[in-house]
Design an enzyme around this catalytic site. Sequence first.
Site, mmCIF file in Angstrom:
data_model
loop_
_atom_site.group_PDB
_atom_site.id
_atom_site.type_symbol
_atom_site.label_atom_id
_atom_site.label_comp_id
_atom_site.label_asym_id
_atom_site.label_seq_id
_atom_site.Cartn_x
_atom_site.Cartn_y
_atom_site.Cartn_z
ATOM 1 N N ASN A 199 0.816 -1.214 0.000
ATOM 2 C CA ASN A 199 0.000 0.000 0.000
ATOM 3 C C ASN A 199 0.847 1.260 0.000
ATOM 4 O O ASN A 199 1.908 1.313 0.605
ATOM 5 C CB ASN A 199 -0.962 -0.008 1.187
ATOM 6 C CG ASN A 199 -1.962 -1.145 1.059
ATOM 7 O OD1 ASN A 199 -2.132 -1.672 -0.033
ATOM 8 N ND2 ASN A 199 -2.595 -1.524 2.146
ATOM 9 N N HIS A 203 5.993 -0.637 -2.405
ATOM 10 C CA HIS A 203 5.606 0.130 -3.599
ATOM 11 C C HIS A 203 5.703 1.634 -3.357
ATOM 12 O O HIS A 203 5.083 2.415 -4.076
ATOM 13 C CB HIS A 203 4.185 -0.260 -4.040
ATOM 14 C CG HIS A 203 4.116 -1.665 -4.578
ATOM 15 N ND1 HIS A 203 2.938 -2.337 -4.804
ATOM 16 C CD2 HIS A 203 5.102 -2.530 -4.945
ATOM 17 C CE1 HIS A 203 3.197 -3.551 -5.275
ATOM 18 N NE2 HIS A 203 4.495 -3.698 -5.368
ATOM 19 N N CYS A 213 11.070 14.738 -9.317
ATOM 20 C CA CYS A 213 11.021 14.894 -10.773
ATOM 21 C C CYS A 213 11.680 13.673 -11.406
ATOM 22 O O CYS A 213 12.827 13.340 -11.086
ATOM 23 C CB CYS A 213 11.749 16.168 -11.184
ATOM 24 S SG CYS A 213 11.975 16.256 -12.969
ATOM 25 N N CYS A 238 8.702 20.823 -13.376
ATOM 26 C CA CYS A 238 9.696 20.719 -12.299
ATOM 27 C C CYS A 238 10.328 22.096 -12.076
ATOM 28 O O CYS A 238 10.746 22.754 -13.037
ATOM 29 C CB CYS A 238 10.773 19.696 -12.683
ATOM 30 S SG CYS A 238 12.186 19.705 -11.562
ATOM 31 N N CYS A 286 14.286 21.674 -13.346
ATOM 32 C CA CYS A 286 14.691 21.452 -14.747
ATOM 33 C C CYS A 286 13.614 21.863 -15.757
ATOM 34 O O CYS A 286 13.857 21.842 -16.964
ATOM 35 C CB CYS A 286 15.082 19.988 -14.971
ATOM 36 S SG CYS A 286 13.675 18.854 -14.912
ATOM 37 N N GLU A 315 -11.867 -12.731 -0.272
ATOM 38 C CA GLU A 315 -12.104 -13.770 -1.285
ATOM 39 C C GLU A 315 -10.964 -14.772 -1.186
ATOM 40 O O GLU A 315 -9.863 -14.422 -0.755
ATOM 41 C CB GLU A 315 -12.200 -13.171 -2.701
ATOM 42 C CG GLU A 315 -10.955 -12.430 -3.103
ATOM 43 C CD GLU A 315 -10.992 -11.908 -4.531
ATOM 44 O OE1 GLU A 315 -11.713 -12.460 -5.370
ATOM 45 O OE2 GLU A 315 -10.263 -10.937 -4.800
ATOM 46 N N ALA A 326 -10.951 -7.509 6.723
ATOM 47 C CA ALA A 326 -9.705 -7.446 7.497
ATOM 48 C C ALA A 326 -9.864 -6.641 8.790
ATOM 49 O O ALA A 326 -9.432 -7.086 9.857
ATOM 50 C CB ALA A 326 -8.613 -6.819 6.634
HETATM 51 P P1 NAD Z 1 -5.871 -5.916 -5.213
HETATM 52 O O1 NAD Z 1 -6.851 -4.822 -5.433
HETATM 53 O O2 NAD Z 1 -5.326 -6.620 -6.381
HETATM 54 O O3 NAD Z 1 -6.528 -7.008 -4.252
HETATM 55 C C1 NAD Z 1 -7.166 -6.652 -3.041
HETATM 56 C C2 NAD Z 1 -7.682 -7.920 -2.387
HETATM 57 O O4 NAD Z 1 -8.188 -7.568 -1.110
HETATM 58 C C3 NAD Z 1 -8.801 -8.584 -3.176
HETATM 59 O O5 NAD Z 1 -8.602 -9.989 -3.152
HETATM 60 C C4 NAD Z 1 -10.050 -8.184 -2.381
HETATM 61 O O6 NAD Z 1 -11.079 -9.149 -2.465
HETATM 62 C C5 NAD Z 1 -9.497 -8.111 -0.968
HETATM 63 N N1 NAD Z 1 -10.219 -7.183 -0.073
HETATM 64 C C6 NAD Z 1 -10.842 -6.033 -0.384
HETATM 65 N N2 NAD Z 1 -11.354 -5.454 0.717
HETATM 66 C C7 NAD Z 1 -11.058 -6.290 1.756
HETATM 67 C C8 NAD Z 1 -11.324 -6.248 3.151
HETATM 68 N N3 NAD Z 1 -12.008 -5.243 3.722
HETATM 69 N N4 NAD Z 1 -10.865 -7.256 3.915
HETATM 70 C C9 NAD Z 1 -10.184 -8.306 3.367
HETATM 71 N N5 NAD Z 1 -9.919 -8.395 2.051
HETATM 72 C C10 NAD Z 1 -10.332 -7.384 1.252
HETATM 73 O O7 NAD Z 1 -4.706 -5.297 -4.310
HETATM 74 P P2 NAD Z 1 -3.157 -5.723 -4.168
HETATM 75 O O8 NAD Z 1 -3.029 -7.194 -4.190
HETATM 76 O O9 NAD Z 1 -2.631 -4.934 -3.022
HETATM 77 O O10 NAD Z 1 -2.482 -5.203 -5.505
HETATM 78 C C11 NAD Z 1 -2.839 -3.955 -6.013
HETATM 79 C C12 NAD Z 1 -1.737 -2.958 -6.253
HETATM 80 O O11 NAD Z 1 -2.364 -1.686 -6.202
HETATM 81 C C13 NAD Z 1 -0.644 -2.886 -5.239
HETATM 82 O O12 NAD Z 1 0.512 -2.794 -5.978
HETATM 83 C C14 NAD Z 1 -0.842 -1.568 -4.472
HETATM 84 O O13 NAD Z 1 0.369 -0.833 -4.437
HETATM 85 C C15 NAD Z 1 -1.783 -0.758 -5.320
HETATM 86 N N6 NAD Z 1 -2.929 -0.134 -4.589
HETATM 87 C C16 NAD Z 1 -2.731 0.382 -3.347
HETATM 88 C C17 NAD Z 1 -3.800 0.952 -2.667
HETATM 89 C C18 NAD Z 1 -3.548 1.507 -1.274
HETATM 90 O O14 NAD Z 1 -2.461 2.004 -0.976
HETATM 91 N N7 NAD Z 1 -4.552 1.444 -0.394
HETATM 92 C C19 NAD Z 1 -5.072 0.992 -3.239
HETATM 93 C C20 NAD Z 1 -5.230 0.446 -4.540
HETATM 94 C C21 NAD Z 1 -4.147 -0.116 -5.198
#
Ligand code: NAD
Length: 253
Positions: free
Chosen positions: A111, A128, A136, A154, A157, A220, A236
């Site tokens: 995240n 990430h 920049c 920027c 530059c 899921e 979660a």
């Molecule tokens: P993803 O969206 O691919 O998967 C999220 C998973 O979490 C899904 O399987 C979904 O069913 C599950 N989920 C959703 N809400 C939930 C909850 N309340 N409790 C339990 N499970 C829950 O996300 P990913 O695998 O992290 O990959 C996505 C990419 O996107 C990452 O690289 C991330 O950096 C980026 N991203 C980050 C954010 C953030 O910072 N919050 C938000 C969107 C995307």
Amino acid sequence: MPKAFEGSGIVEGTRELAALLLQANYAMVLTGAGMDTESNIPDFRGKNGLWKNYDPRVVADISTFQQNYKLFHRFFMDQFGKMKGVKPHPGHYALAEFERRGLIKGIATQNISGLHKRAGSKNIYELHGSTNEFFCNNCGREATEEDMTEMKPCRHCGEYAVRPDVVLFGEVLPEETWKTAVNEIKKCDLLLVIGTSLEVSPVNQLPYLAKGKKVLLNNENISAGYRFDLVILGKAGEILSQLAAIIASTGVK
Ligand code: NAD
């Protein structure tokens, strides 16, 4: 395949998780976008995910940044806008408390929201990057949030190349952070994987490196192939709050 606890079985599954956590000597956590959805940040692939509006693999790719800065900017501002004003939820606070009490050693996260930090977690590996810093892409020097949001060139530059310090598709992960997270996960005897589809590489390889017990907490079941010892299907934030309450009721300090 382990039994997946869901619905009315979540409490039983969470009790099993509490027992594993209390027995573990070195527990680590890996989180994804599903960790933040209860703070109202949409994930990518969940039911209300951003995937519905865009294909993030295209708009959040380094080649889009380089070839169509306006499109990248629009996508980022949309996502960034959704992160403004959000707060950690009880699940983030529960993880921070587990770390204070020595029950978990750290969190490797995909995240970019910074919510683990804001909840008080200390050992966080932001694989990430995060949306707290900007630079920049042309000259590498620092930029401000205002430069980004107002799509300014920027100030050093003059190029239109201001970006957040996040890893785009097609880029490598921050080397030291990645190496440390890999070492921590190799060392751990319990890995708790929370809210991720495990679709994004290379982070989706991390669960294979864990040699101890592995637990999935997701809404899921994406466990196929990963040999999780315990799978709990639900929200979660709610499950982590329950877990904190179960652990508190044992009286363990
Ligand atoms: P993803 O969206 O691919 O998967 C999220 C998973 O979490 C899904 O399987 C979904 O069913 C599950 N989920 C959703 N809400 C939930 C909850 N309340 N409790 C339990 N499970 C829950 O996300 P990913 O695998 O992290 O990959 C996505 C990419 O996107 C990452 O690289 C991330 O950096 C980026 N991203 C980050 C954010 C953030 O910072 N919050 C938000 C969107 C995307």
